[in-house]
Design a protein around this motif. Structure first.
Motif, short mmCIF file in Angstrom:
data_model
loop_
_atom_site.label_atom_id
_atom_site.label_comp_id
_atom_site.label_asym_id
_atom_site.label_seq_id
_atom_site.Cartn_x
_atom_site.Cartn_y
_atom_site.Cartn_z
N HIS A 299 0.86 -1.24 -0.01
CA HIS A 299 -0.01 0.05 0.10
C HIS A 299 0.72 1.13 0.10
O HIS A 299 0.49 2.45 -0.46
N LYS A 300 2.03 1.19 0.63
CA LYS A 300 2.84 2.56 0.64
C LYS A 300 3.22 2.68 -0.85
O LYS A 300 3.11 3.99 -1.17
N VAL A 301 3.51 1.57 -1.65
CA VAL A 301 3.82 2.02 -3.14
C VAL A 301 2.77 2.31 -3.83
O VAL A 301 2.75 3.44 -4.53
N ARG A 302 1.64 1.73 -3.44
CA ARG A 302 0.39 2.04 -4.35
C ARG A 302 -0.08 3.45 -4.15
O ARG A 302 -0.56 4.24 -5.07
N LEU A 303 0.19 4.23 -2.75
CA LEU A 303 -0.27 5.45 -2.65
C LEU A 303 0.70 6.35 -3.23
O LEU A 303 0.16 7.51 -4.02
N LEU A 304 2.14 6.00 -3.46
CA LEU A 304 2.96 7.04 -4.02
C LEU A 304 2.66 6.89 -5.70
O LEU A 304 2.83 8.11 -6.50
N LEU A 305 2.39 5.77 -6.30
CA LEU A 305 1.85 5.60 -7.63
C LEU A 305 0.47 6.55 -7.75
O LEU A 305 0.73 7.00 -8.97
N ALA A 306 -0.22 6.47 -6.84
CA ALA A 306 -1.40 7.18 -7.10
C ALA A 306 -1.21 8.77 -7.10
O ALA A 306 -1.39 9.61 -7.82
N ALA A 307 -0.27 9.01 -6.13
CA ALA A 307 0.00 10.74 -5.94
C ALA A 307 0.75 11.08 -7.19
O ALA A 307 0.49 12.24 -7.45
N LEU A 308 1.59 10.35 -7.81
CA LEU A 308 2.50 10.62 -8.89
C LEU A 308 1.88 10.51 -10.35
O LEU A 308 2.11 10.80 -11.39
N ALA A 309 0.65 9.89 -10.25
CA ALA A 309 -0.38 9.62 -11.16
C ALA A 309 0.21 8.63 -12.26
O ALA A 309 0.31 8.90 -13.63
N LEU A 310 0.94 7.79 -11.75
CA LEU A 310 1.76 6.61 -12.66
C LEU A 310 1.05 5.59 -12.94
O LEU A 310 0.74 4.92 -12.26
N LYS A 311 0.62 5.16 -14.23
CA LYS A 311 0.12 4.19 -14.65
C LYS A 311 0.88 2.95 -14.48
O LYS A 311 1.88 2.76 -14.60
N HIS A 312 0.08 1.95 -14.02
CA HIS A 312 0.90 0.67 -13.67
C HIS A 312 -0.29 -0.64 -13.55
O HIS A 312 -1.38 -0.41 -13.31
N GLU A 313 0.34 -1.76 -13.53
CA GLU A 313 -0.66 -2.96 -13.34
C GLU A 313 -0.38 -3.61 -11.87
O GLU A 313 1.17 -3.57 -11.50
N GLU A 314 -1.32 -4.03 -11.40
CA GLU A 314 -1.00 -4.72 -9.87
C GLU A 314 -1.12 -6.13 -10.01
O GLU A 314 -2.15 -6.68 -10.76
N ARG A 315 -0.06 -7.01 -10.06
CA ARG A 315 -0.10 -8.42 -9.89
C ARG A 315 0.01 -8.91 -8.60
O ARG A 315 0.73 -8.91 -7.66
N VAL A 316 -1.23 -9.77 -8.08
CA VAL A 316 -1.26 -10.30 -6.90
C VAL A 316 -0.45 -11.50 -6.75
O VAL A 316 -0.31 -12.42 -7.40
N VAL A 317 0.30 -11.39 -5.47
CA VAL A 317 1.36 -12.53 -5.12
C VAL A 317 0.42 -13.09 -3.93
O VAL A 317 0.32 -12.58 -2.94
N ASP A 318 0.14 -14.10 -3.97
CA ASP A 318 -0.90 -14.87 -3.11
C ASP A 318 -0.20 -15.16 -1.79
O ASP A 318 0.22 -16.45 -1.59
N VAL A 319 0.22 -14.37 -0.73
CA VAL A 319 0.81 -14.74 0.36
C VAL A 319 0.11 -15.45 1.18
O VAL A 319 1.05 -16.28 2.12
#
Ligand SMILES: N[C@@H](CCC(=O)N[C@@H](CS)C(=O)NCC(=O)O)C(=O)O
Length: 202
Positions: free
Chosen positions: A13-33
């Motif tokens: 989530h830390k990274v997701r928030l910065l990606l959102a703040a900087l409006a950086l397009k990305h794909e999220e891949r779930v690693v099922d921990v």
């Protein structure tokens, strides 16, 4: 850009928030921990530490949320809002990245992992570390809106998720009013994205 993580992971989530703040397009891949996918050869080839998050950005592959935050800020935040260039200011922000990776990880994070995934830990010790991090944060936030520089920085993004997820670690935020106000302030930022356990409740 690909973010390898999990919807319930505070570090992702830390990274997701910065990606959102900087409006950086990305794909999220779930690693099922929850089924140990992070310890399988496919994922260990991405991160030998067997931990999420991992970021792939073209040729660059990085693990560790704090390292990824620094990389994204340096590469994409041209105004250096999130990680200031001034050496003293940068050092002050980095102090909190260290708290996130050490005390907050070894207290709040591991206690939550214990309750979420059954990870065996010394719960009393983790709870004591968590309480001392919350006490420190609450005192620091008594007279400032964000951790450093009077504005949101990487310091806030690195510390916020595992602190906000404290109830999942069976640690109440009841006695930490300044921390609770800080959480609300971060959740009110225009780019804020929610995750389970960190929904905006107002
Ligand atoms: N220092 C790493 C820690 C990452 C971490 O602990 N991630 C958790 C999920 S939020 C994980 O993958 N845990 C599995 C493990 O440590 O075996 C970071 O800040 O990204």
């Amino acid at each position: 850009m690909i973010l390898h993580g999990h919807p319930l992971s505070g570090n992702t989530h830390k990274v997701r928030l910065l990606l959102a703040a900087l409006a950086l397009k990305h794909e999220e891949r779930v690693v099922d921990v929850t089924i140990g996918a992070h310890k399988k050869p496919d994922f260990l080839a991405l991160n030998p530490r067997g931990q999420i998050p991992v970021l792939d950005d073209g040729e660059a592959r990085l693990h560790d949320a704090q390292a990824i935050l620094v990389y994204l800020a340096r590469k994409y935040d041209r105004a250096s809002t999130w990680l200031p260039n001034d050496p003293h200011e940068q050092g002050r922000v980095t102090e909190w990245l260290s708290l996130a990776a050490n005390e907050i990880h070894n207290g709040l994070h591991v206690a939550r992992m214990h309750f979420l995934l059954g990870v065996p830990i010394a719960l009393d010790q983790a709870t004591a570390i968590a309480q001392s991090s919350l006490t420190l944060l609450d005192a620091h936030l008594a007279d400032r809106p964000f951790l450093e520089l009077g504005r949101p920085t990487l310091a806030d993004l690195a510390c916020f998720p595992c602190v906000g997820l404290a109830p999942g670690a069976k640690i109440s935020l009841e006695g930490y009013a300044n921390v609770r106000r800080w959480i609300t302030r971060i959740q009110a930022l225009p780019f804020y994205v929610a995750m389970p356990g960190l929904e905006v409740t107002r």
